[in-house]
Enzyme design. Structure first.
Site, short mmCIF file in Angstrom:
data_model
loop_
_atom_site.label_atom_id
_atom_site.label_comp_id
_atom_site.label_asym_id
_atom_site.label_seq_id
_atom_site.Cartn_x
_atom_site.Cartn_y
_atom_site.Cartn_z
N THR A 169 3.10 -62.69 16.59
CA THR A 169 3.99 -63.11 17.63
C THR A 169 3.58 -64.50 17.74
O THR A 169 2.52 -65.00 17.41
CB THR A 169 3.80 -62.56 19.00
OG1 THR A 169 3.58 -61.23 18.92
CG2 THR A 169 5.00 -62.55 19.89
N ARG A 197 13.89 -51.12 15.94
CA ARG A 197 12.82 -51.26 16.85
C ARG A 197 12.51 -52.18 17.63
O ARG A 197 12.94 -53.55 17.02
CB ARG A 197 11.56 -50.85 16.05
CG ARG A 197 10.22 -50.80 16.81
CD ARG A 197 9.78 -52.16 16.65
NE ARG A 197 8.02 -52.36 17.50
CZ ARG A 197 7.55 -53.38 17.60
NH1 ARG A 197 8.02 -54.47 17.36
NH2 ARG A 197 6.36 -53.24 18.40
N GLY A 199 9.92 -54.54 20.17
CA GLY A 199 8.56 -54.40 20.90
C GLY A 199 8.44 -54.94 22.40
O GLY A 199 9.60 -55.09 22.96
N THR A 221 0.59 -61.60 22.87
CA THR A 221 0.43 -60.94 21.33
C THR A 221 -0.06 -59.92 21.28
O THR A 221 -1.38 -59.62 22.03
CB THR A 221 0.13 -62.20 20.40
OG1 THR A 221 0.17 -61.68 19.19
CG2 THR A 221 -1.26 -62.78 20.69
N GLY A 222 0.05 -59.12 20.16
CA GLY A 222 -0.78 -58.02 19.90
C GLY A 222 0.33 -56.57 19.62
O GLY A 222 1.43 -56.90 19.16
N HIS A 223 -0.25 -55.64 19.56
CA HIS A 223 0.42 -54.35 19.40
C HIS A 223 1.40 -54.07 20.36
O HIS A 223 1.12 -53.84 21.53
CB HIS A 223 -0.66 -53.30 19.20
CG HIS A 223 0.10 -51.91 18.62
ND1 HIS A 223 0.24 -50.88 19.41
CD2 HIS A 223 1.00 -51.51 17.69
CE1 HIS A 223 0.61 -49.83 18.86
NE2 HIS A 223 1.25 -50.33 17.82
N GLY A 224 2.65 -54.39 20.12
CA GLY A 224 3.89 -54.36 21.00
C GLY A 224 4.07 -53.05 21.91
O GLY A 224 4.27 -53.02 22.99
#
EC number: 3.4.19.5
Length: 310
Positions: A169, A197, A199, A221-224
């Site tokens: 991101t 999809r 996030g 930021t990271g795994h949505g």
């Protein structure tokens, strides 16, 4: 006069290859410098975060705008959001195609509609009505994105699920000379994502970011999916409200996400006093912060450099 600060991130990452590292570093330094110069010239925090994120959307090294990762159909679908801490006004877009800078569209949603969030065809219609040019979708696709999609499809067949890989991101937070804070976040999402999809990035409910002058501004930021489940940005600001420092708040919220849903990521934060923090639990996170004529930056843990801004 409040101290002016801008902090940017280029996304959590599992690892960044040696040959890309310098390009990524230069991109992040440029974005922070552009944002800081906007503040120095009297621009607002909102102008600064929009300007910084636009630089990163235009840089093919980052997963936003040109260089966005591809969905299962090999297409670019982008999300972005922006928020003004002065009055909590916000704008977001999702599933955007064929536009170079989704963050500019999110800003227009904030400034020119009574809504917070537009998606897909509605967002496209609004963009056209406001003179945002469309570009061929292929112009946003890079060779690196194509290779990543091919690799992901092969690995998915081999049943390798790894949320650590999909963390890209870009984002920015800022405080201006009036003491107003703002955030902006933009992304192409995750590789090989299902069509449609969405996030955390466009979710101004405190996932992809949040800004409130009384507390501070955050971009995540990271795994949505993990970020959405724990409402990461608002969680970090909740810890600030409880009396924690920005660094403690970032650590606590990232720690909660890791222990609760095994999600990794990163956070950048500022408050109106001009304090800032950068934290991550992913392997690395390119970041830069500009304050008092100095530019701080890093990519990996323990790798921080400071240079003078001319």
């Amino acid at each position: 006069m409040n101290p002016i600060v801008v902090v940017v991130h280029g996304g959590g990452a599992s690892n960044i290859s040696k040959e890309r590292k310098e390009r990524v570093r230069q991109g992040i330094l440029k974005a922070a410098t552009v944002g800081y110069n906007i503040l120095k010239q009297g621009g607002s925090a909102v102008d600064a975060v929009e300007g910084a994120v636009t630089v990163l959307e235009d840089d093919p090294e980052f997963n936003a705008g040109c260089g966005s990762v591809l969905n299962e159909n090999g297409e670019v679908e982008m999300d972005a959001s922006i928020m003004n801490g002065k009055d909590l006004s916000a704008g977001a877009v999702s599933a955007v195609r064929c536009i170079a800078n989704p963050i500019k569209l999110a800003r227009l949603v904030m400034d020119k509609t009574p809504h917070c969030f537009l998606t897909d065809q509605g967002a496209a219609k609004f963009a056209a009505a406001n003179g945002i040019p469309t570009i061929p979708g292929q112009q946003l696709v890079t060779e690196r994105s194509k290779k990543r999609l091919e690799k992901e499809k092969l690995e998915k067949d081999a049943q390798k699920a790894d949320c650590q890989k999909n963390l890209g991101t870009v984002g920015a937070v800022a405080v201006d000379c009036q003491g107003n804070v703002a955030y902006a976040t933009s992304t192409g999402g995750i590789v090989n994502k299902m069509l449609g999809r969405v996030g955390d990035t466009p979710c101004v409910a405190g996932s992809g970011g949040y800004a409130d002058n009384n507390i501070g501004a955050v971009s995540t930021t990271g795994h949505g999916e993990s970020i959405l489940k724990v409402n990461l940005a608002r969680l970090a600001l909740f810890h600030v409200e409880q009396g924690k420092s920005l660094e403690e708040a970032a650590d606590a919220s990232l720690g909660h996400m890791k222990s609760k849903v095994k999600g990794v990521g990163g956070i950048i934060m500022v408050n109106k006093a001009g304090e800032w923090a950068v934290k991550w639990t992913s392997t690395s996170m390119p970041w830069a912060a500009a304050k008092d004529g100095k530019l701080h930056s890093g990519i990996d843990v323990g790798d921080t450099s400071i240079i003078d801004l001319s």
